[in-house]
Design a protein around this motif. Structure first.
Motif, PDB file in Angstrom:
ATOM      1  N   GLN A  41      42.550  31.627  36.070  1.00 40.20           N
ATOM      2  CA  GLN A  41      41.182  31.785  36.592  1.00 40.20           C
ATOM      3  C   GLN A  41      40.951  30.836  37.766  1.00 40.20           C
ATOM      4  N   TRP A  42      41.350  29.591  37.597  1.00 41.86           N
ATOM      5  CA  TRP A  42      41.163  28.603  38.662  1.00 41.86           C
ATOM      6  C   TRP A  42      41.928  28.986  39.921  1.00 41.86           C
ATOM      7  N   SER A  43      43.091  29.598  39.760  1.00 40.45           N
ATOM      8  CA  SER A  43      43.902  29.958  40.927  1.00 40.45           C
ATOM      9  C   SER A  43      43.187  30.960  41.827  1.00 40.45           C
ATOM     10  N   ARG A  44      42.199  31.663  41.280  1.00 38.81           N
ATOM     11  CA  ARG A  44      41.431  32.646  42.045  1.00 38.81           C
ATOM     12  C   ARG A  44      40.019  32.154  42.371  1.00 38.81           C
ATOM     13  N   SER A  45      39.757  30.911  42.095  1.00 40.51           N
ATOM     14  CA  SER A  45      38.427  30.343  42.330  1.00 40.51           C
ATOM     15  C   SER A  45      38.119  30.245  43.826  1.00 40.51           C
ATOM     16  N   ARG A  46      36.855  30.238  44.146  1.00 39.30           N
ATOM     17  CA  ARG A  46      36.440  29.985  45.530  1.00 39.30           C
ATOM     18  C   ARG A  46      36.546  28.504  45.860  1.00 39.30           C
ATOM     19  N   ASN A  47      36.687  27.666  44.847  1.00 42.00           N
ATOM     20  CA  ASN A  47      36.813  26.225  45.038  1.00 42.00           C
ATOM     21  C   ASN A  47      38.271  25.862  45.292  1.00 42.00           C
ATOM     22  N   LEU A  48      38.559  25.358  46.463  1.00 44.28           N
ATOM     23  CA  LEU A  48      39.957  25.069  46.814  1.00 44.28           C
ATOM     24  C   LEU A  48      40.586  24.013  45.917  1.00 44.28           C
ATOM     25  N   TRP A  49      39.807  23.078  45.388  1.00 43.12           N
ATOM     26  CA  TRP A  49      40.365  22.013  44.557  1.00 43.12           C
ATOM     27  C   TRP A  49      40.769  22.541  43.182  1.00 43.12           C
TER      28      TRP A  49
END
Length: 128
Positions: A41-49
Motif C-alpha cells: 500500500q505504501w509503495s503506491r502512496s502519494r507520499n514519497l517518504w
C-alpha cells in the motif's frame, strides 16, 4: 501507526531511512503478511517518504529478501523523477546485489528503459 506518523511528519531521509530498514524491516520479519500488505500500500502512496520506506524496508534481509515484494515496491516509482525515490531504488538493488549480483544485473537489464540513470548507476555500483 507511530512509525507512519514519524515518516510522514519527519519527511526527510535522516528520519525515514533508519525507520524503514531497522524498524519497518523488523516488523516485516515479525509480521510478514500484514506488513507485506502495508508496504505494498505504501509503495503506491502519494507520499514519497512512505514509498521510499516501502522500497528500503528489506535493506538488511540479504538471502531472506522477498524479491516479489521488493520489485512490487519499486514498480510504482520507476517513472518517478523524484531524486529520493530514484536513489532508494538503486540503493535497495545495490544492497541485494551483495547477495545475488546476477539477479540484480538481470533486473536492471530487463528494466533498463524504465530505470533512471541514477537508479541503474547505484544498483550496479559494486558489481560492474
Amino acid at each position: 501507526a507511530m512509525y507512519e506518523e514519524i515518516i510522514v511528519t519527519g519527511a526527510w531521509w535522516d528520519y525515514v531511512d533508519p525507520l524503514a530498514y531497522a524498524r519497518l524491516g523488523t516488523l516485516l520479519r515479525l509480521f510478514p503478511k500484514p506488513m507485506r500488505k502495508k508496504m505494498l500500500q505504501w509503495s503506491r502512496s502519494r507520499n514519497l517518504w512512505k514509498r521510499r520506506s516501502a522500497i528500503l524496508c528489506q535493506l538488511s534481509f540479504k538471502t531472506e529478501t522477498d524479491l516479489d515484494l521488493l520489485y512490487a515496491a519499486i514498480e510504482p516509482s520507476l517513472a518517478s523523477k523524484e531524486f529520493f525515490l530514484q536513489k532508494a531504488i538503486g540503493w535497495a538493488l545495490r544492497q541485494y546485489a551483495w547477495t545475488d549480483p546476477r539477479e540484480v544485473r538481470r533486473y536492471v537489464r530487463a528494466n533498463a528503459a524504465r530505470l533512471s540513470a541514477l537508479s541503474k548507476r547505484e544498483a550496479l555500483k559494486n558489481i560492474q
